[in-house]
Design an enzyme around this catalytic site. Sequence first.
Site, PDB file in Angstrom:
ATOM      1  N   CYS A  75     -72.461 -32.540-120.111  1.00 33.07           N
ATOM      2  CA  CYS A  75     -72.800 -31.762-118.910  1.00 33.07           C
ATOM      3  C   CYS A  75     -72.584 -32.547-117.624  1.00 33.07           C
ATOM      4  CB  CYS A  75     -74.231 -31.250-119.016  1.00 33.07           C
ATOM      5  SG  CYS A  75     -74.384 -29.986-120.291  1.00 33.07           S
ATOM      6  N   GLU A 130     -76.971 -21.620-118.835  1.00 37.64           N
ATOM      7  CA  GLU A 130     -77.932 -22.225-119.762  1.00 37.64           C
ATOM      8  C   GLU A 130     -78.378 -23.576-119.203  1.00 37.64           C
ATOM      9  OE1 GLU A 130     -79.469 -21.148-122.666  1.00 37.64           O
ATOM     10  OE2 GLU A 130     -80.518 -22.962-122.109  1.00 37.64           O
ATOM     11  N   PHE A 131     -79.682 -23.855-119.309  1.00 34.63           N
ATOM     12  CA  PHE A 131     -80.226 -25.108-118.751  1.00 34.63           C
ATOM     13  C   PHE A 131     -80.812 -26.019-119.817  1.00 34.63           C
ATOM     14  CE2 PHE A 131     -80.357 -21.862-115.468  1.00 34.63           C
ATOM     15  CZ  PHE A 131     -79.713 -22.496-114.413  1.00 34.63           C
TER      16      PHE A 131
HETATM   17  P1  NAD Z   1     -69.743 -27.207-128.037  1.00 36.24           P
HETATM   18  O1  NAD Z   1     -68.432 -27.864-127.945  1.00 36.24           O
HETATM   19  O2  NAD Z   1     -70.834 -27.842-128.821  1.00 36.24           O
HETATM   20  O3  NAD Z   1     -69.557 -25.727-128.603  1.00 36.24           O
HETATM   21  C1  NAD Z   1     -68.529 -24.877-128.210  1.00 36.24           C
HETATM   22  C2  NAD Z   1     -68.087 -24.093-129.440  1.00 36.24           C
HETATM   23  O4  NAD Z   1     -67.181 -23.071-129.033  1.00 36.24           O
HETATM   24  C3  NAD Z   1     -67.343 -24.944-130.480  1.00 36.24           C
HETATM   25  O5  NAD Z   1     -68.016 -24.855-131.721  1.00 36.24           O
HETATM   26  C4  NAD Z   1     -65.949 -24.329-130.541  1.00 36.24           C
HETATM   27  O6  NAD Z   1     -65.380 -24.348-131.835  1.00 36.24           O
HETATM   28  C5  NAD Z   1     -66.251 -22.909-130.091  1.00 36.24           C
HETATM   29  N1  NAD Z   1     -65.069 -22.163-129.585  1.00 36.24           N
HETATM   30  C6  NAD Z   1     -64.080 -22.602-128.762  1.00 36.24           C
HETATM   31  N2  NAD Z   1     -63.201 -21.609-128.565  1.00 36.24           N
HETATM   32  C7  NAD Z   1     -63.630 -20.527-129.252  1.00 36.24           C
HETATM   33  C8  NAD Z   1     -63.151 -19.216-129.421  1.00 36.24           C
HETATM   34  N3  NAD Z   1     -62.024 -18.784-128.837  1.00 36.24           N
HETATM   35  N4  NAD Z   1     -63.861 -18.390-130.215  1.00 36.24           N
HETATM   36  C9  NAD Z   1     -64.992 -18.791-130.824  1.00 36.24           C
HETATM   37  N5  NAD Z   1     -65.499 -20.018-130.687  1.00 36.24           N
HETATM   38  C10 NAD Z   1     -64.829 -20.888-129.906  1.00 36.24           C
HETATM   39  O7  NAD Z   1     -70.214 -26.975-126.528  1.00 36.24           O
HETATM   40  P2  NAD Z   1     -71.703 -26.853-125.972  1.00 36.24           P
HETATM   41  O8  NAD Z   1     -72.273 -28.205-125.757  1.00 36.24           O
HETATM   42  O9  NAD Z   1     -72.452 -25.851-126.752  1.00 36.24           O
HETATM   43  O10 NAD Z   1     -71.392 -26.272-124.506  1.00 36.24           O
HETATM   44  C11 NAD Z   1     -70.930 -24.948-124.324  1.00 36.24           C
HETATM   45  C12 NAD Z   1     -70.994 -24.607-122.858  1.00 36.24           C
HETATM   46  O11 NAD Z   1     -72.353 -24.651-122.410  1.00 36.24           O
HETATM   47  C13 NAD Z   1     -70.244 -25.561-121.938  1.00 36.24           C
HETATM   48  O12 NAD Z   1     -69.747 -24.834-120.851  1.00 36.24           O
HETATM   49  C14 NAD Z   1     -71.309 -26.513-121.466  1.00 36.24           C
HETATM   50  O13 NAD Z   1     -71.004 -27.092-120.221  1.00 36.24           O
HETATM   51  C15 NAD Z   1     -72.500 -25.585-121.342  1.00 36.24           C
HETATM   52  N6  NAD Z   1     -73.804 -26.235-121.491  1.00 36.24           N
HETATM   53  C16 NAD Z   1     -73.976 -27.218-122.407  1.00 36.24           C
HETATM   54  C17 NAD Z   1     -75.223 -27.794-122.557  1.00 36.24           C
HETATM   55  C18 NAD Z   1     -75.420 -28.934-123.534  1.00 36.24           C
HETATM   56  O14 NAD Z   1     -76.434 -29.637-123.385  1.00 36.24           O
HETATM   57  N7  NAD Z   1     -74.560 -29.125-124.510  1.00 36.24           N
HETATM   58  C19 NAD Z   1     -76.296 -27.359-121.779  1.00 36.24           C
HETATM   59  C20 NAD Z   1     -76.095 -26.313-120.878  1.00 36.24           C
HETATM   60  C21 NAD Z   1     -74.834 -25.761-120.738  1.00 36.24           C
END
Ligand code: NAD
Length: 431
Positions: free
Chosen positions: A260, A151-152
């Site tokens: 990130c 995801e970007f």
């Molecule tokens: P986040 O912490 O906001 O969300 C992750 C969610 O996963 C949380 O709500 C958590 O409760 C849930 N979770 C954890 N373990 C779980 C399980 N076993 N079952 C169900 N749910 C579970 O994280 P995010 O910012 O959405 O990032 C997620 C991924 O995407 C990461 O790898 C991040 O590097 C990547 N990413 C993030 C962004 C960004 O801008 N935030 C952009 C691109 C990629």
Amino acid sequence: MKISVIGSGYVGMATVVMFAELGHDVLGADIDKDKIEKLNNGIMPIFEPGLKELVIKNIEEKRLRFTHDNKEAIEHGEVIFICVGTPPKATGETDLKYIIAVAKEVAENMSSYKVIVHKSTVPVETGEKVKKIIKDNIKENSEFDVVSNPEFLREGTAIKDTMEPDRVVIGTDSEKAIEIMKKLYSPLKAPIIITDIRSAELIKHASNAFLATKISFMNSVSRICELTGADIEKVAEGMGYDGRIGNRFLNAGIGYGGFCFPKDVQAFIKIAEQYNYDFEILKGTHNVNEEQKKHFVNKIKEKIDVKGKTIGVLGLAFKPNTDDMRFAPSIYIINELKKLGAKIKVYDPEAMERSKEELKDIEFCNEPYDVCKDSDLLLTLTEWDEFKKIDLKKVKSLLKNPLIIDGRNMYNPEKMKKEGFQYISIGRKSV
Ligand code: NAD
């Protein structure tokens, strides 16, 4: 198509909304019961512009629902997107515990063919690990394919970025999965890059590391500007017209933050180490970023003795239009100033609630002008539009001392001088 999205954070929420808008039957899941309860009541657990309206609309139109039961989500989806967090370990390596836990659950609860897609940012070769975990733990003899689909999106514009992506990357060795993924994404009319799993995983780390390097590079140039009397804004403008460089991501400031760049740069350095490659450029990127925060604190210390002073802070989130405080530079800066004996007053339009976990013993104000009232110094740490449009005359009348140190180059130095401020910014002459 029936789609499940496991992990309802910033990425998971943008993903559920995008697929629901495209007309699919989407089930979002999260381990956090409180989050799911809020979502089912139309309350967003995160701030992201446009998210709430689309969640409510798609729930009402019965294309979207949420559960805290991963088993239900695994049964529901023909395609299962894994969007859980991949936080850093203390060593900088990626902690894959959430990915591994979900992969095991998928294996144990799968009873028909599934495409398992990891959207979370993961080290190269995680796809193979996920495949092995599923094979080793599978209960029923169902077939499955694994896809890396990084995801970007950028927080603050996550919905737009997900609905109108620059590109979609699909990494898999399965023709069947490629066809399914293409069908899902083709309505977005973005270029689709089909590749192997490892290359897809590397595209994500390389992209984030490159963007972080661009920021650190400009922060380094800003230091040269400060030493020579040049103006970083003009330097960036002049560079940006070169099509090979581009005019985006050339802003100097107080360093990158968020969930990130900091962790992905560190993780990429560690990945390289595992293959005996010393990724020197990225070590520089990281070090410059750490140094930039310290440099900002030094600028403040050089200007005033902060002990016993009241310092007003506008902006806490790592960037505007988000409530995300993870690795926000403001945390380091505020904590350093507190250690030096300053009293801190802050305001952020969205991130105050979340910052309460990280920032203790500071005063949270209801509006920017409360922050200014009787402060000896005003700092700007996040470039929210609200701060760009602030009534500077009113700010001046409220401050005890008309001194602003701007970590985001939000204001024009000449204008600030005319308004009667002492104004210090990044990579530009102080006035
Ligand atoms: P986040 O912490 O906001 O969300 C992750 C969610 O996963 C949380 O709500 C958590 O409760 C849930 N979770 C954890 N373990 C779980 C399980 N076993 N079952 C169900 N749910 C579970 O994280 P995010 O910012 O959405 O990032 C997620 C991924 O995407 C990461 O790898 C991040 O590097 C990547 N990413 C993030 C962004 C960004 O801008 N935030 C952009 C691109 C990629």
